[in-house]
Design a protein around this motif. Structure first.
Motif, short mmCIF file in Angstrom:
data_model
loop_
_atom_site.label_atom_id
_atom_site.label_comp_id
_atom_site.label_asym_id
_atom_site.label_seq_id
_atom_site.Cartn_x
_atom_site.Cartn_y
_atom_site.Cartn_z
N THR A 195 -3.24 -5.15 -3.50
CA THR A 195 -3.52 -5.41 -2.10
C THR A 195 -2.47 -4.75 -1.22
O THR A 195 -1.28 -4.78 -1.54
N ALA A 196 -2.93 -4.13 -0.14
CA ALA A 196 -2.02 -3.51 0.83
C ALA A 196 -2.72 -3.49 2.18
O ALA A 196 -3.88 -3.89 2.31
N ALA A 197 -2.02 -3.02 3.20
CA ALA A 197 -2.60 -2.92 4.53
C ALA A 197 -3.81 -1.99 4.49
O ALA A 197 -3.79 -0.95 3.81
N SER A 198 -4.85 -2.36 5.21
CA SER A 198 -6.09 -1.58 5.16
C SER A 198 -5.96 -0.26 5.93
O SER A 198 -5.12 -0.12 6.82
N GLY A 199 -6.80 0.69 5.56
CA GLY A 199 -6.88 1.96 6.28
C GLY A 199 -5.72 2.89 6.05
O GLY A 199 -5.48 3.80 6.87
N LYS A 200 -4.99 2.75 4.96
CA LYS A 200 -3.80 3.58 4.71
C LYS A 200 -4.01 4.58 3.58
O LYS A 200 -3.04 5.14 3.08
N GLN A 201 -5.24 4.83 3.20
CA GLN A 201 -5.49 5.72 2.06
C GLN A 201 -4.98 7.13 2.33
O GLN A 201 -4.40 7.76 1.44
N ASP A 202 -5.16 7.63 3.54
CA ASP A 202 -4.67 8.98 3.87
C ASP A 202 -3.16 9.05 3.78
O ASP A 202 -2.60 10.08 3.36
N LEU A 203 -2.49 7.97 4.18
CA LEU A 203 -1.03 7.93 4.10
C LEU A 203 -0.58 8.01 2.65
O LEU A 203 0.41 8.67 2.33
N ALA A 204 -1.31 7.33 1.76
CA ALA A 204 -0.97 7.40 0.34
C ALA A 204 -1.06 8.83 -0.16
O ALA A 204 -0.19 9.31 -0.89
N ARG A 205 -2.10 9.53 0.27
CA ARG A 205 -2.29 10.92 -0.15
C ARG A 205 -1.15 11.80 0.38
O ARG A 205 -0.60 12.63 -0.34
N GLU A 206 -0.78 11.58 1.65
CA GLU A 206 0.32 12.35 2.24
C GLU A 206 1.63 12.11 1.50
O GLU A 206 2.47 13.00 1.38
N ALA A 207 1.80 10.90 1.00
CA ALA A 207 3.05 10.53 0.33
C ALA A 207 3.05 10.92 -1.15
O ALA A 207 4.01 10.63 -1.86
N GLN B 78 -9.14 2.97 -1.36
CA GLN B 78 -9.46 1.65 -0.84
C GLN B 78 -10.86 1.27 -1.29
O GLN B 78 -11.80 2.05 -1.16
N VAL B 79 -11.00 0.05 -1.82
CA VAL B 79 -12.32 -0.36 -2.32
C VAL B 79 -12.91 -1.53 -1.54
O VAL B 79 -14.12 -1.75 -1.58
N LYS B 80 -12.07 -2.29 -0.83
CA LYS B 80 -12.61 -3.43 -0.09
C LYS B 80 -11.69 -3.80 1.06
O LYS B 80 -10.51 -4.05 0.86
N ASP B 81 -12.24 -3.81 2.27
CA ASP B 81 -11.49 -4.27 3.44
C ASP B 81 -11.66 -5.77 3.56
O ASP B 81 -12.78 -6.28 3.61
N HIS B 82 -10.55 -6.52 3.61
CA HIS B 82 -10.62 -7.98 3.67
C HIS B 82 -10.96 -8.51 5.05
O HIS B 82 -11.26 -9.69 5.22
N GLY B 83 -10.88 -7.63 6.06
CA GLY B 83 -11.21 -8.06 7.41
C GLY B 83 -10.07 -8.73 8.15
O GLY B 83 -10.23 -9.16 9.29
N ASP B 84 -8.91 -8.84 7.51
CA ASP B 84 -7.75 -9.47 8.16
C ASP B 84 -6.57 -8.52 8.26
O ASP B 84 -5.42 -8.95 8.43
N GLY B 85 -6.84 -7.22 8.14
CA GLY B 85 -5.78 -6.24 8.18
C GLY B 85 -5.30 -5.82 6.79
O GLY B 85 -4.53 -4.88 6.66
N MET B 86 -5.76 -6.53 5.75
CA MET B 86 -5.40 -6.19 4.38
C MET B 86 -6.64 -5.68 3.64
O MET B 86 -7.77 -5.91 4.08
N ALA B 87 -6.39 -5.00 2.54
CA ALA B 87 -7.50 -4.43 1.77
C ALA B 87 -7.13 -4.39 0.29
O ALA B 87 -5.96 -4.43 -0.08
N THR B 88 -8.17 -4.31 -0.54
CA THR B 88 -7.98 -4.10 -1.97
C THR B 88 -8.07 -2.61 -2.25
O THR B 88 -9.00 -1.94 -1.78
N TYR B 89 -7.11 -2.11 -3.01
CA TYR B 89 -7.09 -0.71 -3.42
C TYR B 89 -7.19 -0.65 -4.94
O TYR B 89 -6.76 -1.57 -5.65
N ALA B 90 -7.72 0.45 -5.44
CA ALA B 90 -7.73 0.72 -6.87
C ALA B 90 -6.80 1.90 -7.14
O ALA B 90 -6.72 2.84 -6.34
#
Length: 675
Positions: free
Chosen positions: A639-651, A658-670
């Motif tokens: 689990t991490a903050a949602s919408g940060k997949q591009d940042l992961a790629r940049e880093a 990202q596989v699931k947005d929890h709707g509270d600012g957090m998300a499940t990533y694989a």
């Protein structure tokens, strides 16, 4: 001439007053409370506020409605309106933990005649007592003595009484090395008149005497060794309770409330136990237990299934207990029902319960960004004006320019290999020790210097609880964001075997992954805090195999391309917390410290950034570790903050999606561990 009242006016007035007294509740003298009387007394608790007075994020320079004592104050006022008989206590970690706190303690220390901003806010609401947490000691005994208004007979303590909170602080397990006496009063008694009801339903007003006794985590002697060693001593929580409870009981209080800055742990008891609440609840004589330190809520699901703990109604070994969150996000509430029997009040356990009331509640629906809507109580309007001057000064302080960066420094994926937020810390720490150590220990001049740092902000507190310093200008706020705690720097001497053991302990951050399992497997072990996941740099490279059991996960460890030999000497730079035993890392107990810097790590980092002026990717050592390739049949998630997949790629951690947005600012990533 004035008219005189007729002779019968006085009796009529007396009768009227008597009738009014009957309506409002008859006053009863101590010792005259009738058997069969019944009362509801509500204990309110704040804990781990960490000087978050306002709903404001000093790192992002914007309001944050999800935290702040000014909103907890609203809950307190509402609870007092709801319940006529309330007591309010604080369980510690009150004066440290925000930019505002550091400003008042380090940048421009408050004078003896000035009250800390957090205490001004608390006094506006009114408290009945509190205790000291471990972080109260971070700024030293002199500062603690001053700002709590407590003369202390300790080296560096204030002997005069300065401005402090307008409520008593009690602490039973920290003693002066000079005279062996507690540095705070170990206990005191709070007196109030409460409303009660007789068996026939008549309302009466009776006195209630509540004894309070306080405790802090014994490991403060490790965590703040540099500031406390030789000045104070600490005893175990249970030992201190057994020592001072008889004194308190001899005063015949109606209730005894233990205020512990600690959580719950059922592992075998030792006097050094950090979270000894479960054992403290077993000490006879304690009627109510207030908890803290763990930054979780009790009652709550985190403690479900713990032995002799009711995590739904809030009991620990049949003692009503509560832990009210952290950062001003919650208020702890214990609703006690008291029955009068044989001239004593007794807690009616069948009709008593605890709860944690949050300042924000999720509501139905989503906002424009797709996040779940939340409704937060308004801020108490009385608080902000009290601290406005200090608040504005703290903002100006953290905006002091110190350089620039072409790199975004973030901790969103620190657990998965993004070390951009840690590399500057490691570089600054290592440079400091390489410059200072030869002067103090010429014999160690040729020993390789490594540096260890952990990401302090990894989402534990929600989607905003990450370090995120954008590319561009750097300020003192950037340094405070990168290094969240006011630790001092320390360096220890170890060898290759000690280095590997250090890394093995850090690797406990991850769960063991079964490659054959087809269902989801969580990567991160939520019971191992992110601040204990040290990532070490300085020319080493290592591999973590999460399919292996704990203690066998570091499958490759090299220094400058060559395997590390068990006897190979190293100096590892860390902080005073870790070097003195914090986190229970093998071999770290303070005895191998070769440098204990007087400087704070945050200040060392700020000066390093200032000297460099411009930080580019080439200035930062690349990530020093990777996961061993592992092909799994099912997804490995975190689990991490949602919408940060591009940042992961940049880093450079592009094997994350990202596989699931929890709707509270957090998300499940694989994460694909096979790459």
């Amino acid at each position: 001439m004035p008219l005189r009242p007729p002779r019968f006016a006085a009796p009529l007035l007396a009768l009227a007053l008597a009738l009014l007294a009957g309506c409002a509740g008859q006053p009863w003298k101590s010792g005259e409370t009738p058997d069969g009387a019944r009362a509801k007394v509500v204990i309110l608790e704040t804990t781990d506020v960490h000087a978050n007075v306002l709903s404001y994020d000093y790192y992002k320079l914007k309001p944050d409605d999800s935290l702040g004592y000014e909103r907890t104050a609203t809950l307190i006022r509402r609870a007092r309106e709801e319940f006529p008989n309330t007591f309010l206590f604080d369980s510690g970690d009150t004066i440290q933990g925000s930019v505002l706190a550091d400003y008042q303690a380090l940048a421009k220390p408050v004078g003896c005649d000035q009250e800390l901003a957090i205490y001004r806010a608390m006094d506006a609401i009114g408290y009945d007592g509190g205790t000291a947490g471990n972080h109260e000691f971070n700024y030293g005994l002199g500062f603690l003595s001053q700002v709590t208004g407590t003369p202390m007979n300790v080296d560096g303590g204030h002997t005069n009484r300065c401005a402090g909170p307008h409520f008593p602080l009690v602490l039973a397990n920290v003693y002066s090395a000079r005279d062996g006496e507690p540095i705070f009063k170990p206990w005191t008694i709070v007196r109030k008149t409460i409303e009660a009801y007789t068996e026939d339903g008549s309302k009466i007003r009776v006195p209630l005497r509540v004894g309070i006794i306080g405790f802090t985590p014994p490991p403060i002697m490790e965590w703040d060794k540099q500031k406390l060693a030789g000045k104070v001593s600490v005893s175990g929580v249970v030992e201190a309770a057994r020592k001072y409870l008889p004194q308190l009981q001899a005063q015949h209080p109606d209730l005894i409330v233990a205020i512990l800055h600690g959580g719950l742990d059922t592992s075998p008891y030792t006097p050094q136990m950090e979270n000894a609440g479960w054992y403290l609840a077993g000490v006879p004589g304690i009627d109510v237990l207030l908890l803290g330190h763990s930054h979780t809520e009790f009652p709550g699901p985190h403690y479900a299934g713990m032995k002799d703990v009711d995590a739904r109604l809030g009991f620990v070994r049949n003692v009503p207990a509560v832990m009210g969150g952290f950062f001003g996000k919650d208020l702890g509430v214990i609703q006690l029902v008291l029955n009068r029997r044989q001239d004593r009040w007794a807690v009616d356990l069948d009709n008593t319960h605890s709860e944690v009331r949050p300042i924000c509640q999720l509501t139905s629906g989503k906002d424009k960004s797709g996040q779940e809507k939340s409704s937060c109580v308004p801020a108490d309007p009385e608080i902000a004006p009290l601290v406005q001057q200090a608040h504005q000064a703290a903002i100006a302080f953290v905006n002091t320019p110190i350089g620039e960066s072409t790199v975004r420094l973030s901790s969103y994926f620190a657990d998965e290999g993004n070390m951009t937020a840690l590399a500057p810390i490691n570089a600054a720490q290592a440079d400091y020790v390489r410059a200072e150590l030869p002067r103090l220990h010429p014999e160690l001049a040729g020993v390789p210097v490594l540096s260890a740092a952990a990401a302090f902000r990894t989402g534990f507190g929600g989607p905003d609880d990450y370090t995120d310093v954008a590319a561009g200008p750097l300020t003192l706020r950037s340094a405070a964001d990168l290094y969240f705690y006011p630790n001092t720097l320390a360096a220890v001497k170890t060898d290759g075997a000690g280095l590997k053991a250090w890394l093995e302990k850090s690797a406990e951050r991850f769960n063991r992954i079964d490659p054959a399992k087809t269902g989801e497997q969580p990567l991160v072990n939520d019971h191992f805090p992110g601040f204990n996941f040290d990532q070490i740099q300085g020319g080493i490279h290592y591999v973590i195999d999460v399919s292996k059991p704990v203690g066998q996960r570091i499958t490759s460890l090299t220094y400058r391309g060559k395997p590390v030999a068990p006897a190979e000497p190293f100096i590892i730079v860390t902080n005073n917390y870790r070097a003195s035993g914090g986190g229970n890392f093998p071999g770290l107990d303070g005895r191998d410290i070769v440098l204990a810097a007087p400087d704070g790590t945050r200040e060392i980092l700020a000066r390093w950034l200032q000297r460099r002026h411009m930080i580019r990717s080439a200035d930062l050592e690349p990530t020093s570790w990777r996961f061993a390739p592992l092909k799994t049949h099912g997804p490995v998630v975190f689990t991490a903050a949602s919408g940060k997949q591009d940042l992961a790629r940049e880093a450079g951690v592009g094997h994350i999606r990202q596989v699931k947005d929890h709707g509270d600012g957090m998300a499940t990533y694989a994460i694909d561990l096979s790459r």
